[in-house]
Design a protein around this motif. Structure first.
Motif, PDB file in Angstrom:
ATOM      1  N   THR A 263      47.863  -9.039  85.140  1.00 39.99           N
ATOM      2  CA  THR A 263      48.969  -9.044  84.186  1.00 39.99           C
ATOM      3  C   THR A 263      49.022  -7.711  83.442  1.00 39.99           C
ATOM      4  O   THR A 263      48.043  -6.974  83.385  1.00 39.99           O
ATOM      5  N   PHE A 264      50.165  -7.426  82.854  1.00 39.23           N
ATOM      6  CA  PHE A 264      50.360  -6.226  82.051  1.00 39.23           C
ATOM      7  C   PHE A 264      51.004  -6.625  80.724  1.00 39.23           C
ATOM      8  O   PHE A 264      51.883  -7.488  80.686  1.00 39.23           O
ATOM      9  N   SER A 265      50.547  -6.002  79.659  1.00 35.63           N
ATOM     10  CA  SER A 265      51.170  -6.202  78.350  1.00 35.63           C
ATOM     11  C   SER A 265      52.308  -5.199  78.217  1.00 35.63           C
ATOM     12  O   SER A 265      52.077  -4.013  77.993  1.00 35.63           O
ATOM     13  N   VAL A 266      53.542  -5.677  78.371  1.00 39.75           N
ATOM     14  CA  VAL A 266      54.725  -4.826  78.365  1.00 39.75           C
ATOM     15  C   VAL A 266      55.491  -5.044  77.068  1.00 39.75           C
ATOM     16  O   VAL A 266      55.781  -6.180  76.688  1.00 39.75           O
ATOM     17  N   ASP A 267      55.799  -3.960  76.381  1.00 40.23           N
ATOM     18  CA  ASP A 267      56.565  -4.038  75.139  1.00 40.23           C
ATOM     19  C   ASP A 267      58.040  -3.866  75.495  1.00 40.23           C
ATOM     20  O   ASP A 267      58.524  -2.762  75.726  1.00 40.23           O
TER      21      ASP A 267
ATOM     22  N   ALA B 234      45.063 -14.372  80.636  1.00 41.41           N
ATOM     23  CA  ALA B 234      44.568 -13.453  81.670  1.00 41.41           C
ATOM     24  C   ALA B 234      43.316 -12.706  81.236  1.00 41.41           C
ATOM     25  O   ALA B 234      42.947 -12.694  80.064  1.00 41.41           O
ATOM     26  N   HIS B 235      42.706 -12.065  82.224  1.00 37.98           N
ATOM     27  CA  HIS B 235      41.515 -11.227  82.067  1.00 37.98           C
ATOM     28  C   HIS B 235      40.304 -12.045  81.622  1.00 37.98           C
ATOM     29  O   HIS B 235      39.676 -11.776  80.599  1.00 37.98           O
ATOM     30  N   GLY B 236      39.997 -13.028  82.434  1.00 35.68           N
ATOM     31  CA  GLY B 236      38.802 -13.825  82.221  1.00 35.68           C
ATOM     32  C   GLY B 236      37.751 -13.487  83.265  1.00 35.68           C
ATOM     33  O   GLY B 236      37.737 -12.393  83.840  1.00 35.68           O
ATOM     34  N   ALA B 237      36.861 -14.432  83.520  1.00 39.06           N
ATOM     35  CA  ALA B 237      35.790 -14.216  84.500  1.00 39.06           C
ATOM     36  C   ALA B 237      35.401 -15.547  85.117  1.00 39.06           C
ATOM     37  O   ALA B 237      35.465 -16.601  84.462  1.00 39.06           O
ATOM     38  N   ASP B 238      35.030 -15.506  86.375  1.00 38.38           N
ATOM     39  CA  ASP B 238      34.532 -16.693  87.062  1.00 38.38           C
ATOM     40  C   ASP B 238      33.809 -16.220  88.323  1.00 38.38           C
ATOM     41  O   ASP B 238      34.418 -16.033  89.375  1.00 38.38           O
ATOM     42  N   GLY B 239      32.514 -15.955  88.204  1.00 38.26           N
ATOM     43  CA  GLY B 239      31.800 -15.425  89.353  1.00 38.26           C
ATOM     44  C   GLY B 239      30.300 -15.565  89.237  1.00 38.26           C
ATOM     45  O   GLY B 239      29.765 -15.896  88.180  1.00 38.26           O
ATOM     46  N   TYR B 240      29.640 -15.298  90.343  1.00 36.13           N
ATOM     47  CA  TYR B 240      28.179 -15.350  90.379  1.00 36.13           C
ATOM     48  C   TYR B 240      27.660 -14.251  91.288  1.00 36.13           C
ATOM     49  O   TYR B 240      28.387 -13.701  92.126  1.00 36.13           O
ATOM     50  N   SER B 241      26.382 -13.937  91.134  1.00 35.48           N
ATOM     51  CA  SER B 241      25.710 -12.977  91.994  1.00 35.48           C
ATOM     52  C   SER B 241      24.255 -13.410  92.146  1.00 35.48           C
ATOM     53  O   SER B 241      23.604 -13.761  91.156  1.00 35.48           O
ATOM     54  N   VAL B 242      23.759 -13.390  93.374  1.00 34.23           N
ATOM     55  CA  VAL B 242      22.380 -13.792  93.662  1.00 34.23           C
ATOM     56  C   VAL B 242      21.719 -12.675  94.471  1.00 34.23           C
ATOM     57  O   VAL B 242      22.308 -12.160  95.425  1.00 34.23           O
ATOM     58  N   ARG B 243      20.512 -12.298  94.074  1.00 35.01           N
ATOM     59  CA  ARG B 243      19.794 -11.211  94.738  1.00 35.01           C
ATOM     60  C   ARG B 243      18.387 -11.666  95.136  1.00 35.01           C
ATOM     61  O   ARG B 243      17.659 -12.253  94.325  1.00 35.01           O
TER      62      ARG B 243
ATOM     63  N   GLU C 237      51.098 -16.435  87.772  1.00 37.27           N
ATOM     64  CA  GLU C 237      49.688 -16.183  87.495  1.00 37.27           C
ATOM     65  C   GLU C 237      49.101 -15.150  88.449  1.00 37.27           C
ATOM     66  O   GLU C 237      49.179 -15.297  89.668  1.00 37.27           O
ATOM     67  N   GLY C 238      48.520 -14.111  87.868  1.00 34.70           N
ATOM     68  CA  GLY C 238      47.772 -13.163  88.676  1.00 34.70           C
ATOM     69  C   GLY C 238      46.365 -13.681  88.902  1.00 34.70           C
ATOM     70  O   GLY C 238      45.867 -14.547  88.171  1.00 34.70           O
ATOM     71  N   ARG C 239      45.699 -13.130  89.904  1.00 34.39           N
ATOM     72  CA  ARG C 239      44.340 -13.578  90.225  1.00 34.39           C
ATOM     73  C   ARG C 239      43.682 -12.560  91.144  1.00 34.39           C
ATOM     74  O   ARG C 239      44.342 -11.707  91.737  1.00 34.39           O
ATOM     75  N   TYR C 240      42.361 -12.647  91.221  1.00 34.60           N
ATOM     76  CA  TYR C 240      41.666 -11.915  92.279  1.00 34.60           C
ATOM     77  C   TYR C 240      40.462 -12.708  92.748  1.00 34.60           C
ATOM     78  O   TYR C 240      39.821 -13.434  91.984  1.00 34.60           O
TER      79      TYR C 240
ATOM     80  N   TYR D  30      43.976  -9.793  95.855  1.00 33.93           N
ATOM     81  CA  TYR D  30      44.429  -9.499  94.493  1.00 33.93           C
ATOM     82  C   TYR D  30      45.930  -9.720  94.389  1.00 33.93           C
ATOM     83  O   TYR D  30      46.698  -9.289  95.261  1.00 33.93           O
ATOM     84  N   LEU D  31      46.359 -10.392  93.327  1.00 33.63           N
ATOM     85  CA  LEU D  31      47.767 -10.677  93.082  1.00 33.63           C
ATOM     86  C   LEU D  31      48.086 -10.341  91.638  1.00 33.63           C
ATOM     87  O   LEU D  31      47.367 -10.760  90.726  1.00 33.63           O
ATOM     88  N   GLU D  32      49.149  -9.568  91.422  1.00 32.07           N
ATOM     89  CA  GLU D  32      49.521  -9.212  90.068  1.00 32.07           C
ATOM     90  C   GLU D  32      51.034  -9.241  89.890  1.00 32.07           C
ATOM     91  O   GLU D  32      51.799  -9.135  90.864  1.00 32.07           O
ATOM     92  N   ASP D  33      51.456  -9.375  88.654  1.00 35.73           N
ATOM     93  CA  ASP D  33      52.863  -9.253  88.283  1.00 35.73           C
ATOM     94  C   ASP D  33      53.048  -7.839  87.746  1.00 35.73           C
ATOM     95  O   ASP D  33      52.849  -7.571  86.563  1.00 35.73           O
ATOM     96  N   ALA D  34      53.422  -6.908  88.633  1.00 34.73           N
ATOM     97  CA  ALA D  34      53.484  -5.499  88.259  1.00 34.73           C
ATOM     98  C   ALA D  34      54.561  -5.227  87.220  1.00 34.73           C
ATOM     99  O   ALA D  34      54.492  -4.240  86.490  1.00 34.73           O
TER     100      ALA D  34
END
Length: 341
Positions: A258-262, A220-229, A291-294, A328-332
């Motif tokens: 995702t959350f890191s839960v101890d 989790a916590h990656g990146a996949d995006g673009y921006s054009v100006r 899998e979470g995602r946004y 946005y989807l997460e496993d709370a």
């Protein structure tokens, strides 16, 4: 000047003189520093002439500091913090003033502006930062000139616009850990005597750095995006200028949520809490059961019209259109109910 009136003060004179000399030398060195121009009061001024607590960075300074995202500036600005409940939702804390609720429809008491236009959604703050002219952080209430939601201050991102220079631009590529790949570039210049343009863009992709302990669920916590100006400047007359800037951005299926839960259990003999078998051993692990995602798509268009009446009077109109869609989807629970103890 303070005149000594006893022997104690006289004995301290050499020391006081040394301090004064040091301050004088320091002032001489400061005088040769490059002039820093800001628009903190809605007009271009030397930062030394503005009675506001300001931190300002040029685009080159941001690049040298390795700042490639709007939230990265917290590393360099005093009294500024940012909190992200997710990569698509960012809360700014400036001088201790913040918004603690994470509802998508709320607006924060610390405003964000891009090229003079207010960003109304906290879902749009965490964005890629590229081809920037300057970033200004104004601390303290700014409601007189910038209106509501500026109780703590504001952040103003000013992008590079079109210039009358000959054809110019740049192209950069980077690779890094977690299969990071980045491509950024810009090109622009004069299209005619009265028209100038610039096109800039950035694309970034990398795998998540929070390792998944659940089979079949990605890191989790990656990146996949673009921006054009795109930026376009038109001189309709010698005194009337139109500046149009349009930005389209997209993040697709970004590994997140995702959350890191101890995990803990309890000792049946004592009733006290103990570490559960199979507990997370690293804060960069997650055990989410799905899998979470946004996904986030946005379009931001700003038109600035400037009419110069004379040397002392200038009329400016700023019109902005902003559209954002986020999923946005997460496993709370962080896998709490499904983690195999």
């Amino acid at each position: 000047m303070i005149y000594p009136n006893n022997k104690t003060h006289r004995r301290n004179l050499p020391l006081l003189s040394g301090i004064a000399l040091g301050l004088a030398v320091g002032s001489t060195q400061a005088a040769i520093l490059e002039e820093v121009m800001v628009t903190a009061q809605k007009r271009e001024q030397n930062i030394q002439d503005v009675g506001i607590s300001i931190t300002a960075f040029t685009g080159d300074q941001l690049k040298n500091l390795g700042i490639v995202n709007t939230v990265d500036i917290t590393q360099q600005v005093p009294a500024l913090q940012m909190q992200t409940f997710s990569p698509a939702f960012t809360i700014i804390n400036l001088r201790g003033i913040s918004q603690n609720n994470f509802q998508d429809n709320l607006e924060a008491p610390v405003a964000v502006y891009v090229d003079g236009a207010y960003v109304p959604s906290m879902n749009a703050i965490n964005a890629q930062l590229f081809d920037v002219e300057r970033v200004e952080v104004l601390r303290g209430p700014q409601g007189t000139l910038f209106g509501r939601n500026t109780t703590g201050g504001l952040l103003h991102f000013l992008t590079k616009g079109a210039t009358s220079e000959a054809l110019n631009g740049y192209l950069e590529a980077q690779v890094g850990d977690y299969d990071m790949r980045l491509l950024e570039g810009a090109i622009g210049g004069a299209l005619s005597d009265n028209v100038r343009g610039r096109l800039a863009g950035r694309w970034m992709e990398n795998d998540g750095y929070v390792e998944s302990l659940t089979p079949g669920v990605r890191d989790a916590h990656g990146a996949d995006g673009y921006s054009v100006r795109g930026a376009l400047q038109i001189d309709f007359t010698e005194n009337f200028l139109a500046d149009v800037r349009v930005v389209t951005s997209a993040d697709k299926d970004v590994p997140s949520g995702t959350f890191s839960v101890d995990f803990t259990s309890f000792d049946p003999n004592t009733g006290l809490g103990v570490n559960a078998p199979g507990r997370l051993t690293d804060k960069l692990d997650h055990a989410s059961s799905f899998e979470g995602r946004y996904d986030r798509d946005s379009v931001n268009a700003t038109t600035t019209l400037t009419w110069t009446l004379n040397d002392s009077v200038e009329l400016t109109s700023i019109t902005n259109y902003f559209d954002l869609e986020k999923k946005y989807l997460e496993d709370a629970g962080g896998g709490l109910f499904f983690f195999p103890y």
